[in-house]
Design a protein around this motif. Sequence first.
Motif, PDB file in Angstrom:
ATOM      1  N   PHE A   1      25.923  40.630  48.773  1.00 44.24           N
ATOM      2  CA  PHE A   1      26.423  41.070  50.073  1.00 44.24           C
ATOM      3  C   PHE A   1      25.975  40.123  51.181  1.00 44.24           C
ATOM      4  O   PHE A   1      26.719  39.885  52.144  1.00 44.24           O
ATOM      5  CB  PHE A   1      25.978  42.505  50.364  1.00 44.24           C
ATOM      6  CG  PHE A   1      26.775  43.537  49.611  1.00 44.24           C
ATOM      7  CD1 PHE A   1      28.137  43.667  49.825  1.00 44.24           C
ATOM      8  CD2 PHE A   1      26.174  44.368  48.689  1.00 44.24           C
ATOM      9  CE1 PHE A   1      28.896  44.604  49.137  1.00 44.24           C
ATOM     10  CE2 PHE A   1      26.913  45.311  47.993  1.00 44.24           C
ATOM     11  CZ  PHE A   1      28.269  45.437  48.207  1.00 44.24           C
TER      12      PHE A   1
ATOM     13  N   LEU B   1      28.406  37.302  51.142  1.00 43.85           N
ATOM     14  CA  LEU B   1      29.685  37.685  51.743  1.00 43.85           C
ATOM     15  C   LEU B   1      29.596  37.680  53.271  1.00 43.85           C
ATOM     16  O   LEU B   1      30.520  37.216  53.955  1.00 43.85           O
ATOM     17  CB  LEU B   1      30.106  39.071  51.246  1.00 43.85           C
ATOM     18  CG  LEU B   1      30.542  39.170  49.785  1.00 43.85           C
ATOM     19  CD1 LEU B   1      30.758  40.629  49.394  1.00 43.85           C
ATOM     20  CD2 LEU B   1      31.816  38.372  49.537  1.00 43.85           C
ATOM     21  N   GLU B   2      28.491  38.186  53.802  1.00 40.86           N
ATOM     22  CA  GLU B   2      28.333  38.197  55.253  1.00 40.86           C
ATOM     23  C   GLU B   2      28.188  36.785  55.807  1.00 40.86           C
ATOM     24  O   GLU B   2      28.705  36.478  56.887  1.00 40.86           O
ATOM     25  CB  GLU B   2      27.134  39.057  55.638  1.00 40.86           C
ATOM     26  CG  GLU B   2      27.369  40.542  55.366  1.00 40.86           C
ATOM     27  CD  GLU B   2      26.287  41.420  55.957  1.00 40.86           C
ATOM     28  OE1 GLU B   2      25.381  40.885  56.618  1.00 40.86           O
ATOM     29  OE2 GLU B   2      26.358  42.643  55.762  1.00 40.86           O
TER      30      GLU B   2
ATOM     31  N   ALA C   1      31.607  35.358  56.004  1.00 49.26           N
ATOM     32  CA  ALA C   1      32.325  35.887  57.169  1.00 49.26           C
ATOM     33  C   ALA C   1      31.861  35.197  58.447  1.00 49.26           C
ATOM     34  O   ALA C   1      32.679  34.825  59.296  1.00 49.26           O
ATOM     35  CB  ALA C   1      32.131  37.392  57.261  1.00 49.26           C
TER      36      ALA C   1
ATOM     37  N   LEU D   1      31.700  37.522  41.958  1.00 46.25           N
ATOM     38  CA  LEU D   1      32.534  37.973  43.071  1.00 46.25           C
ATOM     39  C   LEU D   1      33.978  37.524  42.911  1.00 46.25           C
ATOM     40  O   LEU D   1      34.912  38.256  43.258  1.00 46.25           O
ATOM     41  CB  LEU D   1      31.954  37.465  44.396  1.00 46.25           C
ATOM     42  CG  LEU D   1      30.627  38.105  44.838  1.00 46.25           C
ATOM     43  CD1 LEU D   1      30.029  37.340  46.008  1.00 46.25           C
ATOM     44  CD2 LEU D   1      30.835  39.573  45.198  1.00 46.25           C
TER      45      LEU D   1
ATOM     46  N   TYR E   1      36.651  39.800  45.108  1.00 44.81           N
ATOM     47  CA  TYR E   1      36.115  39.836  46.461  1.00 44.81           C
ATOM     48  C   TYR E   1      35.958  38.438  47.062  1.00 44.81           C
ATOM     49  O   TYR E   1      35.771  38.290  48.263  1.00 44.81           O
ATOM     50  CB  TYR E   1      34.771  40.560  46.481  1.00 44.81           C
ATOM     51  CG  TYR E   1      34.905  42.002  46.061  1.00 44.81           C
ATOM     52  CD1 TYR E   1      35.702  42.884  46.786  1.00 44.81           C
ATOM     53  CD2 TYR E   1      34.273  42.490  44.923  1.00 44.81           C
ATOM     54  CE1 TYR E   1      35.856  44.199  46.406  1.00 44.81           C
ATOM     55  CE2 TYR E   1      34.422  43.814  44.529  1.00 44.81           C
ATOM     56  CZ  TYR E   1      35.213  44.655  45.271  1.00 44.81           C
ATOM     57  OH  TYR E   1      35.366  45.959  44.887  1.00 44.81           O
TER      58      TYR E   1
ATOM     59  N   LEU F   1      36.814  34.373  51.301  1.00 45.43           N
ATOM     60  CA  LEU F   1      36.808  35.815  51.125  1.00 45.43           C
ATOM     61  C   LEU F   1      38.113  36.264  50.472  1.00 45.43           C
ATOM     62  O   LEU F   1      39.192  35.776  50.817  1.00 45.43           O
ATOM     63  CB  LEU F   1      36.621  36.517  52.470  1.00 45.43           C
ATOM     64  CG  LEU F   1      35.281  36.259  53.170  1.00 45.43           C
ATOM     65  CD1 LEU F   1      35.275  36.907  54.545  1.00 45.43           C
ATOM     66  CD2 LEU F   1      34.113  36.776  52.337  1.00 45.43           C
TER      67      LEU F   1
ATOM     68  N   ARG G   1      40.617  41.722  48.028  1.00 48.26           N
ATOM     69  CA  ARG G   1      40.139  43.081  47.761  1.00 48.26           C
ATOM     70  C   ARG G   1      39.250  43.600  48.891  1.00 48.26           C
ATOM     71  O   ARG G   1      39.074  44.806  49.044  1.00 48.26           O
ATOM     72  CB  ARG G   1      39.380  43.145  46.433  1.00 48.26           C
ATOM     73  CG  ARG G   1      40.279  43.013  45.207  1.00 48.26           C
ATOM     74  CD  ARG G   1      39.594  43.491  43.955  1.00 48.26           C
ATOM     75  NE  ARG G   1      39.403  44.940  43.944  1.00 48.26           N
ATOM     76  CZ  ARG G   1      38.783  45.586  42.960  1.00 48.26           C
ATOM     77  NH1 ARG G   1      38.287  44.906  41.937  1.00 48.26           N
ATOM     78  NH2 ARG G   1      38.641  46.892  43.000  1.00 48.26           N
ATOM     79  N   LEU G   2      38.701  42.698  49.683  1.00 54.66           N
ATOM     80  CA  LEU G   2      37.878  43.130  50.813  1.00 54.66           C
ATOM     81  C   LEU G   2      38.713  43.812  51.896  1.00 54.66           C
ATOM     82  O   LEU G   2      38.183  44.609  52.675  1.00 54.66           O
ATOM     83  CB  LEU G   2      37.146  41.933  51.418  1.00 54.66           C
ATOM     84  CG  LEU G   2      36.037  41.318  50.556  1.00 54.66           C
ATOM     85  CD1 LEU G   2      35.562  40.014  51.172  1.00 54.66           C
ATOM     86  CD2 LEU G   2      34.880  42.293  50.402  1.00 54.66           C
TER      87      LEU G   2
ATOM     88  N   LEU H   1      38.748  47.561  51.468  1.00 55.74           N
ATOM     89  CA  LEU H   1      37.448  48.129  51.843  1.00 55.74           C
ATOM     90  C   LEU H   1      37.291  48.165  53.358  1.00 55.74           C
ATOM     91  O   LEU H   1      36.805  49.145  53.920  1.00 55.74           O
ATOM     92  CB  LEU H   1      36.317  47.291  51.227  1.00 55.74           C
ATOM     93  CG  LEU H   1      36.233  47.252  49.699  1.00 55.74           C
ATOM     94  CD1 LEU H   1      35.046  46.400  49.273  1.00 55.74           C
ATOM     95  CD2 LEU H   1      36.118  48.651  49.121  1.00 55.74           C
ATOM     96  N   GLY H   2      37.690  47.071  54.019  1.00 59.39           N
ATOM     97  CA  GLY H   2      37.561  47.008  55.468  1.00 59.39           C
ATOM     98  C   GLY H   2      38.421  48.044  56.171  1.00 59.39           C
ATOM     99  O   GLY H   2      37.983  48.678  57.132  1.00 59.39           O
TER     100      GLY H   2
END
Length: 264
Positions: free
Chosen positions: A27, A30-31, A34, A63, A68, A79, A82-83, A86-87
């Motif tokens: 995670f 991923l952040e 972003a 991932l 993701y 990214l 699939r995110l 979720l978002g």
Amino acid sequence: MPTSSASTTDSAKSSAGGGVQSLERAFDLLERMADAGGEVGLSELSATSGLPLPTIHRLMRTLVACGYVRQQPNRRYALGPRLIRLGESASRLLGTWARPYLARLVDETGETANMALLDGDEIVYVAQVPSKHSMRMFTEVGRRVLPHSTGVGKALLAGVPDDEVRALLGRTGMPAATDRTITTPEGFLAALEEVRRLGYAVDDNEQEIGVRCLAVSVPDSPTAAAISISGPAGRVTEGATEKIVPMLQQVALELSQALAGSGI
């Protein structure tokens, strides 16, 4: 023969906080992606995260397999789609959590209360509680607008560096919604400086003639968020602003604390 628990790798180790280390690292990556605009190389992730390349490569492979993250033809990582689901679900839930706080604002101010997020280059409204007045403002939940003509847009972009704001405005343009809309980057940056000085943002007939909006950001929100009240300019006057802004700021603080305490 050693048991599986005796041969646990770092992918299953617990972190000091009681979580699973590999999940925390995934995670975090991923952040970081972003924060970097959604696409990075492994060496960039290694430099910013401090993790060794083999560990990052293993996590990114997982991932990618889950959808993701995707690997680009240039070997960089982006990214994944699939995110998005979720978002979108998280945004709806955020709006649901915010509704009791917005309802309190309506009770205390008499005006319509809204919550909005910065989604890419646009503002998206995720929650609203309408005023009980017969003359009131309606903003459809899910509506998207450009940030330069809204109070919530100013409140959200006041925390963004000026060069990034200029880049965003270059991508979106600054069309005039009314004759009061700010239509130059210099004018908008000056307005953001005023937001930082005052601690709140104003949309004074800039999105719609006859409508005035007051907005503040939600501090330390997991995603950039702002709340606002909007109403007829004849009711949301300068005098009313002095009473409404402290209420907005207090509710934003309480909402921030509630969101911070919602983790498991």
